[in-house]
Design an enzyme around this catalytic site. Structure first.
Site, PDB file in Angstrom:
ATOM      1  N   ASP A 198      -6.026  -6.475  -1.749  1.00  0.00           N
ATOM      2  CA  ASP A 198      -4.034  -7.044  -2.359  1.00  0.00           C
ATOM      3  C   ASP A 198      -4.340  -8.035  -3.005  1.00  0.00           C
ATOM      4  O   ASP A 198      -3.420  -7.531  -3.317  1.00  0.00           O
ATOM      5  CB  ASP A 198      -3.908  -7.137  -0.713  1.00  0.00           C
ATOM      6  CG  ASP A 198      -3.670  -6.185   0.412  1.00  0.00           C
ATOM      7  OD1 ASP A 198      -3.828  -4.728   0.322  1.00  0.00           O
ATOM      8  OD2 ASP A 198      -3.586  -6.197   1.657  1.00  0.00           O
TER       9      ASP A 198
ATOM     10  N   LYS B 171       5.402   6.620   7.444  1.00  0.00           N
ATOM     11  CA  LYS B 171       5.202   6.066   8.428  1.00  0.00           C
ATOM     12  C   LYS B 171       6.708   5.533   8.876  1.00  0.00           C
ATOM     13  O   LYS B 171       7.151   5.201   8.924  1.00  0.00           O
ATOM     14  CB  LYS B 171       4.676   4.105   7.365  1.00  0.00           C
ATOM     15  CG  LYS B 171       3.166   4.883   6.306  1.00  0.00           C
ATOM     16  CD  LYS B 171       3.150   3.509   6.046  1.00  0.00           C
ATOM     17  CE  LYS B 171       2.166   3.707   4.778  1.00  0.00           C
ATOM     18  NZ  LYS B 171       1.228   1.686   4.328  1.00  0.00           N
TER      19      LYS B 171
ATOM     20  N   HIS C 245       0.535  -1.263  -0.028  1.00  0.00           N
ATOM     21  CA  HIS C 245       0.132   0.286  -0.268  1.00  0.00           C
ATOM     22  C   HIS C 245       0.401   1.405  -0.019  1.00  0.00           C
ATOM     23  O   HIS C 245       1.840   1.085   0.631  1.00  0.00           O
ATOM     24  CB  HIS C 245      -0.552  -0.284   0.959  1.00  0.00           C
ATOM     25  CG  HIS C 245      -1.830  -1.383   1.768  1.00  0.00           C
ATOM     26  ND1 HIS C 245      -1.984  -1.829   3.167  1.00  0.00           N
ATOM     27  CD2 HIS C 245      -2.127  -1.850   0.782  1.00  0.00           C
ATOM     28  CE1 HIS C 245      -2.043  -2.380   2.170  1.00  0.00           C
ATOM     29  NE2 HIS C 245      -2.936  -2.517   1.741  1.00  0.00           N
TER      30      HIS C 245
ATOM     31  N   TYR D 247       1.579   1.532  13.547  1.00  0.00           N
ATOM     32  CA  TYR D 247       1.878   2.233  12.451  1.00  0.00           C
ATOM     33  C   TYR D 247       1.832   4.310  13.373  1.00  0.00           C
ATOM     34  O   TYR D 247       0.582   4.394  13.978  1.00  0.00           O
ATOM     35  CB  TYR D 247       1.348   2.385  11.482  1.00  0.00           C
ATOM     36  CG  TYR D 247       0.939   1.147  10.897  1.00  0.00           C
ATOM     37  CD1 TYR D 247       1.861   1.237   9.547  1.00  0.00           C
ATOM     38  CD2 TYR D 247      -0.174   0.559  11.007  1.00  0.00           C
ATOM     39  CE1 TYR D 247       1.331  -0.248   9.133  1.00  0.00           C
ATOM     40  CE2 TYR D 247      -0.119  -1.072  10.760  1.00  0.00           C
ATOM     41  CZ  TYR D 247       0.512  -1.571   9.277  1.00  0.00           C
ATOM     42  OH  TYR D 247       0.886  -2.491   9.302  1.00  0.00           O
TER      43      TYR D 247
END
Length: 183
Positions: A168, A72, A62, A132
């Site tokens: 995904d 991130k 992603h 995250y």
């Protein structure tokens, strides 16, 4: 904290250094000054967690496109993961190159992922949780991805996927993305 830049410019492996005594340990996981001294982003507007039930669960790859590209900071707080970053930057000499890192609560490693990289992970144990810190708000129209098994990357995932979202599983291949973007 120890900061090591990887061969993919902008990707850093951060290893906290616990202070241990007879009571246990104390570990700093984030320091704005130390991050800024390395030229890293220090503003994170979201803190998210992902829980995966089954070993072999695959999430990703992603990323968010400009102008909502995100940084991130990823860590594993329960279980173990194989964390993957792929350079998607158009003019990068390492475009489509990838790196993988094993993250566990015991090693306390964190991966700093700059804007322009796709991110994915595979759980190495049942009952895994990933944390995250994210620099941008989730922007649905900017959220996208690429296929986990794209031959352009040849990622060596440690396990056959046992669980994955349909999204995904069906992200376009890089060649398909390029054809769509050329239209």
């Amino acid at each position: 904290m120890q900061f090591a830049e990887t061969e993919l410019k902008g990707v850093w492996l951060i290893e906290p250094t616990p202070v241990v005594d007879d009571r246990g340990s104390f570990t700093r996981l984030f320091c704005e000054k130390e991050m800024a001294d390395c030229g890293l982003a220090t503003r994170f507007v979201q803190h998210s967690r992902a829980h995966s039930v089954k070993k072999g669960t695959l999430r990703g790859l992603h990323f968010q496109e400009d102008p909502y590209a995100e940084v991130k900071l990823v860590s594993c707080v329960r279980g173990a993961i194989f964390d993957v970053v792929v350079d998607m930057r158009a003019n990068s000499p390492t475009r489509y190159k990838w790196l993988g890192f094993e993250l566990t609560p015991a090693n306390m490693r964190q991966v700093y992922i700059p804007a322009g990289f796709a991110h994915g992970l595979q759980t190495l144990t049942d009952d895994t949780e990933v944390s995250y810190l994210i620099s941008q708000f989730y922007t649905p129209h900017s959220a996208t991805g690429v296929r986990f098994n794209d031959p352009a990357f040849s990622i060596n995932w440690p396990l056959m996927p046992t669980a994955m979202s349909e999204r995904d599983r069906t992200w376009p291949l890089v060649k398909q993305r390029a054809a769509i973007e050329a239209l």
